[in-house]
Design an enzyme around this catalytic site. Structure first.
Site, PDB file in Angstrom:
ATOM      1  N   THR A  11       0.784  -1.209  -0.018  1.00 39.06           N
ATOM      2  CA  THR A  11       0.088   0.044  -0.005  1.00 39.06           C
ATOM      3  C   THR A  11       0.782   1.225   0.084  1.00 39.06           C
ATOM      4  O   THR A  11       0.409   2.499  -0.195  1.00 39.06           O
ATOM      5  CB  THR A  11      -1.059  -0.048   1.273  1.00 39.06           C
ATOM      6  OG1 THR A  11      -0.115  -0.142   2.466  1.00 39.06           O
ATOM      7  CG2 THR A  11      -1.717  -1.118   1.306  1.00 39.06           C
ATOM      8  N   GLY A  12       2.109   0.872   0.216  1.00 40.80           N
ATOM      9  CA  GLY A  12       2.860   2.285   0.325  1.00 40.80           C
ATOM     10  C   GLY A  12       3.551   2.726  -1.219  1.00 40.80           C
ATOM     11  O   GLY A  12       3.105   2.157  -2.049  1.00 40.80           O
ATOM     12  N   GLN A  13       4.373   3.796  -1.190  1.00 39.23           N
ATOM     13  CA  GLN A  13       4.903   4.527  -2.335  1.00 39.23           C
ATOM     14  C   GLN A  13       5.773   3.308  -3.056  1.00 39.23           C
ATOM     15  O   GLN A  13       5.411   3.182  -4.144  1.00 39.23           O
ATOM     16  CB  GLN A  13       5.634   5.599  -2.152  1.00 39.23           C
ATOM     17  CG  GLN A  13       6.719   6.071  -3.031  1.00 39.23           C
ATOM     18  CD  GLN A  13       7.393   7.384  -2.714  1.00 39.23           C
ATOM     19  OE1 GLN A  13       7.263   8.409  -3.090  1.00 39.23           O
ATOM     20  NE2 GLN A  13       8.554   6.846  -1.891  1.00 39.23           N
ATOM     21  N   ALA A  80       7.552  -3.259   4.030  1.00 40.37           N
ATOM     22  CA  ALA A  80       6.635  -3.032   5.101  1.00 40.37           C
ATOM     23  C   ALA A  80       7.306  -2.619   6.255  1.00 40.37           C
ATOM     24  O   ALA A  80       8.461  -2.941   6.705  1.00 40.37           O
ATOM     25  CB  ALA A  80       5.881  -4.028   5.558  1.00 40.37           C
ATOM     26  N   THR A 126      18.075   1.451   5.216  1.00 42.46           N
ATOM     27  CA  THR A 126      17.554   2.886   5.131  1.00 42.46           C
ATOM     28  C   THR A 126      18.790   4.019   5.458  1.00 42.46           C
ATOM     29  O   THR A 126      19.373   3.597   6.416  1.00 42.46           O
ATOM     30  CB  THR A 126      16.473   3.473   6.198  1.00 42.46           C
ATOM     31  OG1 THR A 126      16.621   4.943   6.160  1.00 42.46           O
ATOM     32  CG2 THR A 126      16.329   2.842   7.244  1.00 42.46           C
ATOM     33  N   GLU A 128      18.672   6.332   7.339  1.00 48.56           N
ATOM     34  CA  GLU A 128      18.392   6.808   8.754  1.00 48.56           C
ATOM     35  C   GLU A 128      19.337   5.921   9.511  1.00 48.56           C
ATOM     36  O   GLU A 128      19.604   6.264  10.586  1.00 48.56           O
ATOM     37  CB  GLU A 128      17.092   6.517   9.097  1.00 48.56           C
ATOM     38  CG  GLU A 128      16.211   7.665   8.623  1.00 48.56           C
ATOM     39  CD  GLU A 128      16.195   9.013   9.299  1.00 48.56           C
ATOM     40  OE1 GLU A 128      16.426   9.064  10.569  1.00 48.56           O
ATOM     41  OE2 GLU A 128      16.677   9.849   8.556  1.00 48.56           O
ATOM     42  N   TYR A 154      13.018   4.608  14.972  1.00 53.07           N
ATOM     43  CA  TYR A 154      12.652   4.149  13.688  1.00 53.07           C
ATOM     44  C   TYR A 154      14.167   3.669  13.139  1.00 53.07           C
ATOM     45  O   TYR A 154      14.244   2.388  12.605  1.00 53.07           O
ATOM     46  CB  TYR A 154      12.133   5.143  12.655  1.00 53.07           C
ATOM     47  CG  TYR A 154      12.428   4.756  11.384  1.00 53.07           C
ATOM     48  CD1 TYR A 154      11.355   3.824  10.655  1.00 53.07           C
ATOM     49  CD2 TYR A 154      13.282   5.374  10.247  1.00 53.07           C
ATOM     50  CE1 TYR A 154      11.517   3.399   9.427  1.00 53.07           C
ATOM     51  CE2 TYR A 154      13.301   5.109   8.892  1.00 53.07           C
ATOM     52  CZ  TYR A 154      12.828   4.182   8.399  1.00 53.07           C
ATOM     53  OH  TYR A 154      12.569   3.873   7.208  1.00 53.07           O
ATOM     54  N   LYS A 158      15.446  -0.077  12.185  1.00 54.01           N
ATOM     55  CA  LYS A 158      15.973  -0.690  10.922  1.00 54.01           C
ATOM     56  C   LYS A 158      17.354  -1.263  11.046  1.00 54.01           C
ATOM     57  O   LYS A 158      17.623  -2.055  10.075  1.00 54.01           O
ATOM     58  CB  LYS A 158      15.923   0.442   9.740  1.00 54.01           C
ATOM     59  CG  LYS A 158      14.591   0.901   9.335  1.00 54.01           C
ATOM     60  CD  LYS A 158      14.262   0.035   8.403  1.00 54.01           C
ATOM     61  CE  LYS A 158      12.968   0.271   7.627  1.00 54.01           C
ATOM     62  NZ  LYS A 158      12.625  -0.724   6.586  1.00 54.01           N
ATOM     63  N   ARG A 189       4.440   9.725  -2.597  1.00 53.85           N
ATOM     64  CA  ARG A 189       4.583   9.881  -1.387  1.00 53.85           C
ATOM     65  C   ARG A 189       3.453  10.100  -0.254  1.00 53.85           C
ATOM     66  O   ARG A 189       2.621  10.905  -0.715  1.00 53.85           O
ATOM     67  CB  ARG A 189       5.789  11.273  -1.509  1.00 53.85           C
ATOM     68  CG  ARG A 189       6.579  11.148  -0.190  1.00 53.85           C
ATOM     69  CD  ARG A 189       7.244   9.970   0.172  1.00 53.85           C
ATOM     70  NE  ARG A 189       8.531  10.108   0.856  1.00 53.85           N
ATOM     71  CZ  ARG A 189       9.239   9.515   1.854  1.00 53.85           C
ATOM     72  NH1 ARG A 189       8.506   8.378   2.263  1.00 53.85           N
ATOM     73  NH2 ARG A 189      10.300   9.682   2.224  1.00 53.85           N
TER      74      ARG A 189
HETATM   75  N1  GDD Z   1       7.693  15.090   8.031  1.00 57.65           N
HETATM   76  C1  GDD Z   1       8.074  16.366   8.353  1.00 57.65           C
HETATM   77  N2  GDD Z   1       7.125  17.211   8.431  1.00 57.65           N
HETATM   78  N3  GDD Z   1       9.345  16.518   8.150  1.00 57.65           N
HETATM   79  C2  GDD Z   1       9.666  17.938   8.296  1.00 57.65           C
HETATM   80  C3  GDD Z   1       8.843  18.828   8.699  1.00 57.65           C
HETATM   81  C4  GDD Z   1       7.443  18.697   8.541  1.00 57.65           C
HETATM   82  O1  GDD Z   1       6.677  19.267   8.660  1.00 57.65           O
HETATM   83  N4  GDD Z   1       9.359  20.032   8.842  1.00 57.65           N
HETATM   84  C5  GDD Z   1      10.601  19.889   8.730  1.00 57.65           C
HETATM   85  N5  GDD Z   1      10.907  18.389   8.443  1.00 57.65           N
HETATM   86  C6  GDD Z   1      12.074  17.891   8.243  1.00 57.65           C
HETATM   87  C7  GDD Z   1      12.375  16.651   9.188  1.00 57.65           C
HETATM   88  O2  GDD Z   1      12.699  17.096  10.418  1.00 57.65           O
HETATM   89  C8  GDD Z   1      13.531  16.058   8.580  1.00 57.65           C
HETATM   90  O3  GDD Z   1      14.657  16.293   8.936  1.00 57.65           O
HETATM   91  C9  GDD Z   1      13.201  16.155   7.169  1.00 57.65           C
HETATM   92  O4  GDD Z   1      12.369  17.207   7.017  1.00 57.65           O
HETATM   93  C10 GDD Z   1      12.800  15.051   6.329  1.00 57.65           C
HETATM   94  O5  GDD Z   1      11.770  14.428   6.761  1.00 57.65           O
HETATM   95  P1  GDD Z   1      10.697  13.157   6.317  1.00 57.65           P
HETATM   96  O6  GDD Z   1      10.292  13.785   5.088  1.00 57.65           O
HETATM   97  O7  GDD Z   1       9.765  12.939   7.442  1.00 57.65           O
HETATM   98  O8  GDD Z   1      11.787  12.058   6.058  1.00 57.65           O
HETATM   99  P2  GDD Z   1      13.087  11.383   6.628  1.00 57.65           P
HETATM  100  O9  GDD Z   1      14.431  12.017   6.003  1.00 57.65           O
HETATM  101  O10 GDD Z   1      12.864  11.889   8.252  1.00 57.65           O
HETATM  102  O11 GDD Z   1      12.860   9.898   6.545  1.00 57.65           O
HETATM  103  C11 GDD Z   1      12.261   9.390   5.297  1.00 57.65           C
HETATM  104  O12 GDD Z   1      13.374   9.058   4.587  1.00 57.65           O
HETATM  105  C12 GDD Z   1      14.344   7.822   5.090  1.00 57.65           C
HETATM  106  C13 GDD Z   1      15.367   7.501   4.223  1.00 57.65           C
HETATM  107  O13 GDD Z   1      16.392   8.282   4.774  1.00 57.65           O
HETATM  108  C14 GDD Z   1      11.227   8.056   5.224  1.00 57.65           C
HETATM  109  O14 GDD Z   1      10.824   7.684   4.311  1.00 57.65           O
HETATM  110  C15 GDD Z   1      12.215   7.210   5.996  1.00 57.65           C
HETATM  111  O15 GDD Z   1      11.131   5.869   6.376  1.00 57.65           O
HETATM  112  C16 GDD Z   1      13.281   6.690   5.383  1.00 57.65           C
HETATM  113  O16 GDD Z   1      14.006   5.724   5.814  1.00 57.65           O
END
Ligand code: GDD
Length: 330
Positions: A11-13, A80, A126, A128, A154, A158, A189
């Site tokens: 169900t995800g991207q 997942a 990931t 992360e 998270y 992982k 996304r």
């Molecule tokens: N979600 C979100 N919402 N993030 C924000 C916001 C907001 O309003 N404002 C700033 N950010 C910043 C977060 O603090 C982070 O530094 C960055 O935007 C990216 O956040 P996300 O888009 O939530 O992605 P992520 O980098 O934390 O994690 C994603 O990428 C990983 C791979 O590196 C996810 O898809 C993870 O599941 C994946 O493993």
């Protein structure tokens, strides 16, 4: 002979893009769906009508055993997870069970299926796991040998999943590979992730449906690619004779401010600042300040390379959200 693939996280991207790719390669596809009355089921049924849905849950081993038995897969893709980094601080135990131990459950189901030598396994690891600290290769980016230092429940879950996958490869000879994927985005996304949150808000501001967007920290940098390119890399990993781990990334890093800049330019706005407000609710207890990946190994061994660059990615996402928002009444 037609190959059979089992995808968790259908169900995800990434589930969507991977199913499309495998369909184009004539696979018979099985998708794991969880939860009573999962509202996303109908979306999968509409968008991916060729996928055979199987009800199972990563935390329930008997359902996983049945999923493996019924689908008889040649390839299993574990996409997942509870995948929102910020949210993982609110439900850390559940994240450990699903995103971490769930992978052990799936590997055990494969091992005990009696077909373990016939199944190739992909684990969605990931960037992360690197955590942005120990940035030990400045300018070159994290590769497969960089130090891990997860900065969230998270990331820690992982990392367990990553190591247990390697452990099952080394202990039991399972053809199991981990793709260490840096951020990958696109029209599919979820709206809770920052890129899509921005592209959606920009579209709505353009159409007069809202006048600002509330975000957290704008300084972090990410290595952002297009999800459609990344699923190709997942598939390539399972076509190799030997299982291994690979980083998939663009080799470029951009801040959230850079994303805002380009997204607002798409609607003719050069100064995005008046439209953005900070909301502390979106700050995280610990932040990953910078992620930059080094995909040299995947480029050399898999022949993989991302096709869509950062400006193109932002453009695709904003244009897509403008089309969606134009057709939506609210
Ligand atoms: N979600 C979100 N919402 N993030 C924000 C916001 C907001 O309003 N404002 C700033 N950010 C910043 C977060 O603090 C982070 O530094 C960055 O935007 C990216 O956040 P996300 O888009 O939530 O992605 P992520 O980098 O934390 O994690 C994603 O990428 C990983 C791979 O590196 C996810 O898809 C993870 O599941 C994946 O493993």
């Amino acid at each position: 002979m037609t190959k059979r693939a089992l995808i968790t996280g259908i169900t995800g991207q990434d589930g969507f893009h991977l199913a499309e790719l495998l369909k184009s390669k004539n696979y018979e596809i099985f998708g794991v769906i969880r939860g009573q009355q999962n509202p996303k089921k109908i979306i999968v049924e509409n968008d991916l009508p060729y996928v055979n849905l199987i009800e199972a849950d990563l935390t329930d081993t008997s359902s996983l055993n049945k999923a493996i038995k019924d689908s008889k897969p040649d390839e299993v893709y574990n996409l997942a997870a509870i995948s929102h980094v910020g949210y993982s601080f609110k439900i850390p135990n559940l994240v450990a069970q699903v995103t971490g131990v769930g992978v052990l459950n799936l590997l055990e189901s494969i091992r005990q299926s009696g077909r373990q030598e016939k199944i190739r396994f992909y684990q969605a690891s990931t960037s992360e796991m690197f955590g942005g600290l120990d940035y030990n290769r400045p300018g070159k980016g994290y590769d497969e040998n960089a130090l891990f230092h997860p900065r969230s429940p998270y990331g820690a879950a992982k990392l367990y999943a990553h190591w247990i996958t390697k452990n099952y490869r080394e202990s039991y000879g399972i053809h199991a590979s981990c793709g260490i994927l840096f951020n990958h985005e696109g029209p599919r996304r979820g709206l809770e992730f920052v890129t899509r949150k921005i592209s959606n808000a920009v579209a709505r501001i353009h159409l007069g449906k809202q006048d600002h967007i509330e975000l957290g920290n704008l300084e972090p940098k990410r290595d952002w690619g297009f999800a459609g390119d990344y699923v190709e890399g997942m598939w390539l990993m399972l076509q190799q004779e030997k299982p291994d781990d690979y980083v998939l990334a663009t080799g470029e890093t951009h801040s959230i401010k850079d994303f805002l800049e380009l997204a607002f330019k798409e609607i003719g706005i050069n100064d995005w600042k008046p439209y953005v407000r900070q909301n502390k609710a979106f700050l995280r207890p610990a932040e990953v300040d910078i992620l930059l990946g080094n995909p040299s190994k995947a480029e050399k061994i898999l022949g993989w390379k991302r096709k869509i660059d950062f400006p193109e990615l932002v453009k695709i996402m904003v244009e897509n959200d403008i089309t969606i928002e134009k057709n939506k009444k609210d």
